[in-house]
Design a protein around this motif. Structure first.
Motif, short mmCIF file in Angstrom:
data_model
loop_
_atom_site.label_atom_id
_atom_site.label_comp_id
_atom_site.label_asym_id
_atom_site.label_seq_id
_atom_site.Cartn_x
_atom_site.Cartn_y
_atom_site.Cartn_z
N ASP A 205 0.90 0.90 4.11
CA ASP A 205 -0.08 1.86 3.62
C ASP A 205 -0.50 1.47 2.20
O ASP A 205 0.37 1.20 1.36
CB ASP A 205 0.54 3.26 3.63
N PRO A 206 -1.80 1.40 1.92
CA PRO A 206 -2.23 1.07 0.56
C PRO A 206 -1.61 1.97 -0.52
O PRO A 206 -1.35 1.51 -1.64
CB PRO A 206 -3.75 1.25 0.61
N ALA B 245 1.41 3.06 -0.49
CA ALA B 245 2.74 2.50 -0.71
C ALA B 245 2.65 1.17 -1.45
O ALA B 245 3.42 0.92 -2.39
CB ALA B 245 3.47 2.32 0.62
N ILE B 246 1.72 0.34 -1.04
CA ILE B 246 1.56 -0.98 -1.66
C ILE B 246 1.31 -0.85 -3.16
O ILE B 246 1.85 -1.61 -3.96
CB ILE B 246 0.42 -1.76 -0.97
N HIS B 247 0.52 0.15 -3.55
CA HIS B 247 0.19 0.35 -4.96
C HIS B 247 1.14 1.33 -5.66
O HIS B 247 0.87 1.75 -6.79
CB HIS B 247 -1.26 0.83 -5.09
N HIS B 248 2.23 1.70 -4.97
CA HIS B 248 3.26 2.58 -5.55
C HIS B 248 2.68 3.90 -6.02
O HIS B 248 3.00 4.39 -7.12
CB HIS B 248 4.00 1.88 -6.69
N LEU B 249 1.84 4.51 -5.18
CA LEU B 249 1.18 5.77 -5.52
C LEU B 249 1.75 6.95 -4.77
O LEU B 249 1.31 8.09 -4.97
CB LEU B 249 -0.32 5.66 -5.25
N ALA B 250 2.72 6.70 -3.88
CA ALA B 250 3.25 7.79 -3.06
C ALA B 250 4.70 7.51 -2.69
O ALA B 250 5.14 6.37 -2.66
CB ALA B 250 2.41 7.96 -1.79
N HIS B 251 5.39 8.60 -2.41
CA HIS B 251 6.77 8.56 -1.91
C HIS B 251 6.74 9.12 -0.49
O HIS B 251 6.01 10.07 -0.21
CB HIS B 251 7.68 9.41 -2.79
N TYR B 252 7.52 8.54 0.41
CA TYR B 252 7.55 8.96 1.81
C TYR B 252 8.93 9.49 2.16
O TYR B 252 9.93 8.80 1.95
CB TYR B 252 7.23 7.76 2.72
N GLU B 253 8.97 10.69 2.68
CA GLU B 253 10.21 11.26 3.21
C GLU B 253 10.03 11.33 4.72
O GLU B 253 9.06 11.91 5.22
CB GLU B 253 10.46 12.66 2.66
N VAL B 254 10.97 10.73 5.45
CA VAL B 254 10.88 10.66 6.90
C VAL B 254 11.96 11.54 7.50
O VAL B 254 13.14 11.40 7.16
CB VAL B 254 11.04 9.20 7.40
N ASP C 141 -7.38 9.04 -5.60
CA ASP C 141 -8.75 9.08 -5.07
C ASP C 141 -9.35 7.69 -4.95
O ASP C 141 -10.10 7.42 -4.02
CB ASP C 141 -9.64 9.96 -5.95
N TYR C 142 -9.02 6.80 -5.85
CA TYR C 142 -9.54 5.43 -5.81
C TYR C 142 -9.04 4.68 -4.58
O TYR C 142 -9.74 3.86 -4.01
CB TYR C 142 -9.14 4.70 -7.10
N THR C 143 -7.83 4.99 -4.15
CA THR C 143 -7.19 4.28 -3.03
C THR C 143 -7.40 4.99 -1.69
O THR C 143 -7.16 4.41 -0.64
CB THR C 143 -5.68 4.13 -3.31
N LEU C 144 -7.87 6.23 -1.69
CA LEU C 144 -8.01 6.99 -0.44
C LEU C 144 -8.91 6.34 0.61
O LEU C 144 -8.57 6.42 1.80
CB LEU C 144 -8.45 8.42 -0.72
N PRO C 145 -10.00 5.68 0.27
CA PRO C 145 -10.78 5.02 1.33
C PRO C 145 -9.96 3.96 2.09
O PRO C 145 -10.02 3.89 3.33
CB PRO C 145 -11.96 4.39 0.58
N ASP C 146 -9.17 3.19 1.37
CA ASP C 146 -8.31 2.20 2.03
C ASP C 146 -7.22 2.88 2.85
O ASP C 146 -6.87 2.43 3.95
CB ASP C 146 -7.67 1.26 1.00
N HIS C 147 -6.69 3.97 2.33
CA HIS C 147 -5.68 4.73 3.06
C HIS C 147 -6.28 5.31 4.34
O HIS C 147 -5.63 5.29 5.39
CB HIS C 147 -5.12 5.84 2.16
N ALA C 148 -7.52 5.80 4.27
CA ALA C 148 -8.19 6.35 5.46
C ALA C 148 -8.36 5.27 6.53
O ALA C 148 -8.18 5.54 7.73
CB ALA C 148 -9.53 6.96 5.08
N GLU C 149 -8.70 4.06 6.13
CA GLU C 149 -8.80 2.95 7.08
C GLU C 149 -7.43 2.65 7.70
O GLU C 149 -7.32 2.38 8.89
CB GLU C 149 -9.35 1.71 6.40
N TRP C 150 -6.39 2.68 6.87
CA TRP C 150 -5.03 2.46 7.36
C TRP C 150 -4.66 3.53 8.40
O TRP C 150 -4.13 3.21 9.46
CB TRP C 150 -4.05 2.47 6.17
#
Length: 99
Positions: free
Chosen positions: A66-67, A69-78, A16-25
């Motif tokens: 993505d913020p 990813a930068i802060h190691h808060l998520a994993h991405y499966e493509v 939740d703390y990083t979501l505003p930056d993620h939304a901008e991304w």
């Protein structure tokens, strides 16, 4: 095209703390016309993004910026796929049909 499954790997307070930056991304990715759609997964597990066709290395670089990813808060499966059928409303987005 790609389906990107983003899974949160940190407590929701950190997310939740990083979501505003993620939304901008996300907004920048739409401005660049990379994303077709995106949204939250059920139970706040993460997100799903549908991404236009592009070189895989370019997509990897975009996701790495993505913020979350930068802060190691998520994993991405493509998952890369070639759409062979498309609903009428989406035919203009299907690169395979546009050829």
């Amino acid at each position: 095209m790609y389906v990107v499954l983003l899974t949160y790997t940190a407590p929701l307070q950190e997310i939740d703390y990083t979501l505003p930056d993620h939304a901008e991304w996300l907004a920048r990715q739409y401005e660049h016309n990379y994303l077709l759609t995106s949204g939250r997964r059920d139970m706040h597990l993460g997100e799903v993004m549908l991404v236009r066709q592009m070189p895989r290395l370019k997509l990897d670089a975009i996701l790495a910026s993505d913020p979350l990813a930068i802060h190691h808060l998520a994993h991405y499966e493509v998952v890369e796929f070639s759409a062979t059928r498309t609903a009428p409303e989406m035919r203009s987005l299907n690169e395979a049909l546009a050829r």
